[in-house]
Design an enzyme around this catalytic site. Sequence first.
Site, mmCIF file in Angstrom:
data_model
loop_
_atom_site.group_PDB
_atom_site.id
_atom_site.type_symbol
_atom_site.label_atom_id
_atom_site.label_comp_id
_atom_site.label_asym_id
_atom_site.label_seq_id
_atom_site.Cartn_x
_atom_site.Cartn_y
_atom_site.Cartn_z
ATOM 1 N N PHE A 139 -3.532 9.220 -11.328
ATOM 2 C CA PHE A 139 -4.442 8.171 -10.585
ATOM 3 C C PHE A 139 -5.522 7.894 -11.510
ATOM 4 O O PHE A 139 -6.304 6.844 -11.683
ATOM 5 C CB PHE A 139 -4.587 9.143 -9.320
ATOM 6 C CG PHE A 139 -5.756 8.165 -8.458
ATOM 7 C CD1 PHE A 139 -5.329 6.998 -7.764
ATOM 8 C CD2 PHE A 139 -6.976 8.418 -8.307
ATOM 9 C CE1 PHE A 139 -6.223 6.281 -6.960
ATOM 10 C CE2 PHE A 139 -7.859 7.819 -7.506
ATOM 11 C CZ PHE A 139 -7.431 6.736 -6.901
ATOM 12 N N GLY A 198 2.098 2.285 -2.724
ATOM 13 C CA GLY A 198 1.751 2.929 -4.110
ATOM 14 C C GLY A 198 2.622 1.932 -5.156
ATOM 15 O O GLY A 198 3.276 2.666 -6.303
ATOM 16 N N SER A 239 -4.838 2.672 3.934
ATOM 17 C CA SER A 239 -4.883 1.951 2.840
ATOM 18 C C SER A 239 -5.000 0.488 2.899
ATOM 19 O O SER A 239 -5.664 -0.244 2.115
ATOM 20 C CB SER A 239 -3.702 2.440 1.797
ATOM 21 O OG SER A 239 -3.931 1.868 0.481
ATOM 22 N N HIS A 260 7.135 -6.977 -2.102
ATOM 23 C CA HIS A 260 6.974 -6.318 -0.740
ATOM 24 C C HIS A 260 7.782 -6.791 0.236
ATOM 25 O O HIS A 260 7.604 -6.177 1.413
ATOM 26 C CB HIS A 260 5.482 -6.773 -0.106
ATOM 27 C CG HIS A 260 4.268 -6.272 -1.076
ATOM 28 N ND1 HIS A 260 4.280 -4.993 -1.485
ATOM 29 C CD2 HIS A 260 3.160 -6.801 -1.587
ATOM 30 C CE1 HIS A 260 3.238 -4.922 -2.299
ATOM 31 N NE2 HIS A 260 2.438 -5.721 -2.485
ATOM 32 N N TRP A 292 1.446 1.862 -8.774
ATOM 33 C CA TRP A 292 1.643 3.116 -9.512
ATOM 34 C C TRP A 292 3.068 3.222 -10.002
ATOM 35 O O TRP A 292 3.360 3.455 -11.261
ATOM 36 C CB TRP A 292 1.155 4.295 -8.514
ATOM 37 C CG TRP A 292 1.483 5.621 -8.943
ATOM 38 C CD1 TRP A 292 1.558 6.105 -10.336
ATOM 39 C CD2 TRP A 292 1.678 6.844 -8.218
ATOM 40 N NE1 TRP A 292 1.912 7.464 -10.430
ATOM 41 C CE2 TRP A 292 1.751 8.027 -9.090
ATOM 42 C CE3 TRP A 292 1.801 7.099 -7.013
ATOM 43 C CZ2 TRP A 292 1.967 9.188 -8.842
ATOM 44 C CZ3 TRP A 292 2.062 8.679 -6.426
ATOM 45 C CH2 TRP A 292 2.152 9.531 -7.560
ATOM 46 N N LYS A 305 0.666 -1.262 0.075
ATOM 47 C CA LYS A 305 0.151 -0.130 -0.138
ATOM 48 C C LYS A 305 0.792 1.273 0.013
ATOM 49 O O LYS A 305 0.223 2.477 0.316
ATOM 50 C CB LYS A 305 -0.934 0.105 1.314
ATOM 51 C CG LYS A 305 -1.936 -1.296 1.425
ATOM 52 C CD LYS A 305 -2.136 -1.765 0.073
ATOM 53 C CE LYS A 305 -3.152 -1.062 -0.615
ATOM 54 N NZ LYS A 305 -3.522 -1.728 -2.101
ATOM 55 N N ARG A 342 6.061 5.153 1.933
ATOM 56 C CA ARG A 342 4.799 6.389 1.997
ATOM 57 C C ARG A 342 4.571 6.457 3.484
ATOM 58 O O ARG A 342 4.944 5.528 4.415
ATOM 59 C CB ARG A 342 3.534 5.542 1.545
ATOM 60 C CG ARG A 342 2.251 6.392 1.589
ATOM 61 C CD ARG A 342 1.140 5.642 0.725
ATOM 62 N NE ARG A 342 0.118 6.390 0.571
ATOM 63 C CZ ARG A 342 -1.047 6.194 0.167
ATOM 64 N NH1 ARG A 342 -1.388 4.897 0.110
ATOM 65 N NH2 ARG A 342 -2.014 7.123 -0.024
ATOM 66 N N ARG A 345 -8.259 3.539 -4.711
ATOM 67 C CA ARG A 345 -9.063 3.744 -3.915
ATOM 68 C C ARG A 345 -9.110 5.409 -3.895
ATOM 69 O O ARG A 345 -10.132 5.809 -4.429
ATOM 70 C CB ARG A 345 -8.848 3.198 -2.662
ATOM 71 C CG ARG A 345 -9.713 3.279 -1.531
ATOM 72 C CD ARG A 345 -9.466 2.821 -0.278
ATOM 73 N NE ARG A 345 -8.274 3.665 0.292
ATOM 74 C CZ ARG A 345 -8.622 4.659 1.216
ATOM 75 N NH1 ARG A 345 -9.689 4.835 1.682
ATOM 76 N NH2 ARG A 345 -7.470 5.242 1.628
ATOM 77 N N LYS A 346 -8.264 6.006 -3.106
ATOM 78 C CA LYS A 346 -8.372 7.627 -3.120
ATOM 79 C C LYS A 346 -7.312 8.157 -3.793
ATOM 80 O O LYS A 346 -7.248 9.366 -4.569
ATOM 81 C CB LYS A 346 -8.361 8.043 -1.899
ATOM 82 C CG LYS A 346 -9.956 7.749 -1.109
ATOM 83 C CD LYS A 346 -9.990 8.576 0.267
ATOM 84 C CE LYS A 346 -11.488 8.488 0.688
ATOM 85 N NZ LYS A 346 -11.409 9.086 1.749
HETATM 86 P P1 A3P Z 1 -4.986 4.679 -1.171
HETATM 87 O O1 A3P Z 1 -5.807 3.335 -0.660
HETATM 88 O O2 A3P Z 1 -4.654 5.629 -0.093
HETATM 89 O O3 A3P Z 1 -5.856 5.413 -2.044
HETATM 90 P P2 A3P Z 1 -0.274 -0.423 -3.601
HETATM 91 O O4 A3P Z 1 -0.041 -0.265 -5.140
HETATM 92 O O5 A3P Z 1 1.035 -0.641 -3.044
HETATM 93 O O6 A3P Z 1 -0.996 -1.490 -3.241
HETATM 94 O O7 A3P Z 1 -0.643 0.801 -3.200
HETATM 95 C C1 A3P Z 1 -2.119 1.397 -3.099
HETATM 96 C C2 A3P Z 1 -2.053 2.812 -3.052
HETATM 97 O O8 A3P Z 1 -1.777 3.669 -3.990
HETATM 98 C C3 A3P Z 1 -3.707 3.258 -2.972
HETATM 99 O O9 A3P Z 1 -3.705 4.162 -2.003
HETATM 100 C C4 A3P Z 1 -3.906 3.565 -4.308
HETATM 101 O O10 A3P Z 1 -5.019 4.654 -4.475
HETATM 102 C C5 A3P Z 1 -2.544 4.416 -4.481
HETATM 103 N N1 A3P Z 1 -2.658 4.685 -5.981
HETATM 104 C C6 A3P Z 1 -2.501 3.867 -6.736
HETATM 105 N N2 A3P Z 1 -2.348 4.166 -8.097
HETATM 106 C C7 A3P Z 1 -1.992 5.625 -8.032
HETATM 107 C C8 A3P Z 1 -1.839 6.562 -8.489
HETATM 108 N N3 A3P Z 1 -1.591 6.682 -10.164
HETATM 109 N N4 A3P Z 1 -1.467 7.908 -8.383
HETATM 110 C C9 A3P Z 1 -1.727 8.167 -6.864
HETATM 111 N N5 A3P Z 1 -1.776 7.015 -6.093
HETATM 112 C C10 A3P Z 1 -2.025 5.873 -6.203
#
Ligand code: A3P
Length: 315
Positions: free
Chosen positions: A251, A66, A160, A130, A69, A64, A152, A271-272
């Site tokens: 996002f 990011g 998250s 991870h 991303w 979680k 993060r 998610r957000k």
């Molecule tokens: P939130 O749950 O706070 O929205 P991971 O990919 O390691 O599982 O992390 C997931 C988190 O990264 C989630 O956070 C997700 O929304 C956020 N995320 C995924 N893609 C993203 C993007 N393109 N830009 C910003 N945040 C992103």
Amino acid sequence: MAQAGMQELLKKTLAENKDIVPSDPLFLHNGELYPTMICCPETLKILDTFETRSDDVILVGYPKTGTNWVGQILVELEAASGKYDEEERRKRSMRQRERELSLFPYLEFGDPAKFERMKQLPSRRVIKTHLAPQRLPKSIFQKKAKILVLFRNPKDTAVSYLHFANGLKLLPTPKTWDEFFSDFIKGKVPWGLYLDHIIEWNKYLDDKNVMFITYEQIKENAALEIKRMAEFFDFTVNEQEIQSIVEKTSFKTMKDEASETNEGIGKFLFRKGVVGDWKNVFSEDQNKEMDRKFEESVAKTKLGMMMKYDVYCQY
Ligand code: A3P
């Protein structure tokens, strides 16, 4: 792999490995918890047989932080730097190849035979995990592959994580925020205590094959951070290509794409996507507890300072 087909692959892998997959939703391996739904003890046992290539692009991030991303940013950078024509690009598509080879998108996920199949992926492979550094396959360091380590702020990471774990039913039972926070702060969650990962990575500050980055830095200036990633991994890209990657990995774009192709996982992965959502969730006591833990263990380390806890984790 994109989210498309992931649930199907999960079901298939679990069925194939039913004799070696424990029936509990979580299992312990070398003192750390893993979710049965996506990980398998046999795979973890033979993790060290994974053969790194020196040009592999390794992304390490606690759940979680990011990782999807940043993983996508790296896939786009590899493709842009390769200057492949349309057909070659399609053939090499990481997503496509992973689907064909039934590969899960993280090193420690999936069945034990995956390491053999991964040999068929064309270079440069983008590999996500991870795992904490002491648990990574030794060949990553022996081959001097470059490693990008993503952090993060721990408060947003925890919030998250709860949504993701409940959404994907990774834990034995759905948790309330209070229950989850109590487990998270003790490290009684898959992949262990987040702060321990940060402490461990402090041992690699002088390793020139390791680069550290934070979710918040990328949120503040994606173009600049993508440029830094490109330089670190020796990807050749121009300003226009960087700008295009910023847009392709925004996002909104990633969330929209996931909702077109996924079977439900996308809404938990995207998610957000904001900094500071923890302010809607943490109680005063939980805030104090996290602040105290951070202060005691990580705050004064170099990586702790890099995370700008005072900026992102205070009101
Ligand atoms: P939130 O749950 O706070 O929205 P991971 O990919 O390691 O599982 O992390 C997931 C988190 O990264 C989630 O956070 C997700 O929304 C956020 N995320 C995924 N893609 C993203 C993007 N393109 N830009 C910003 N945040 C992103």
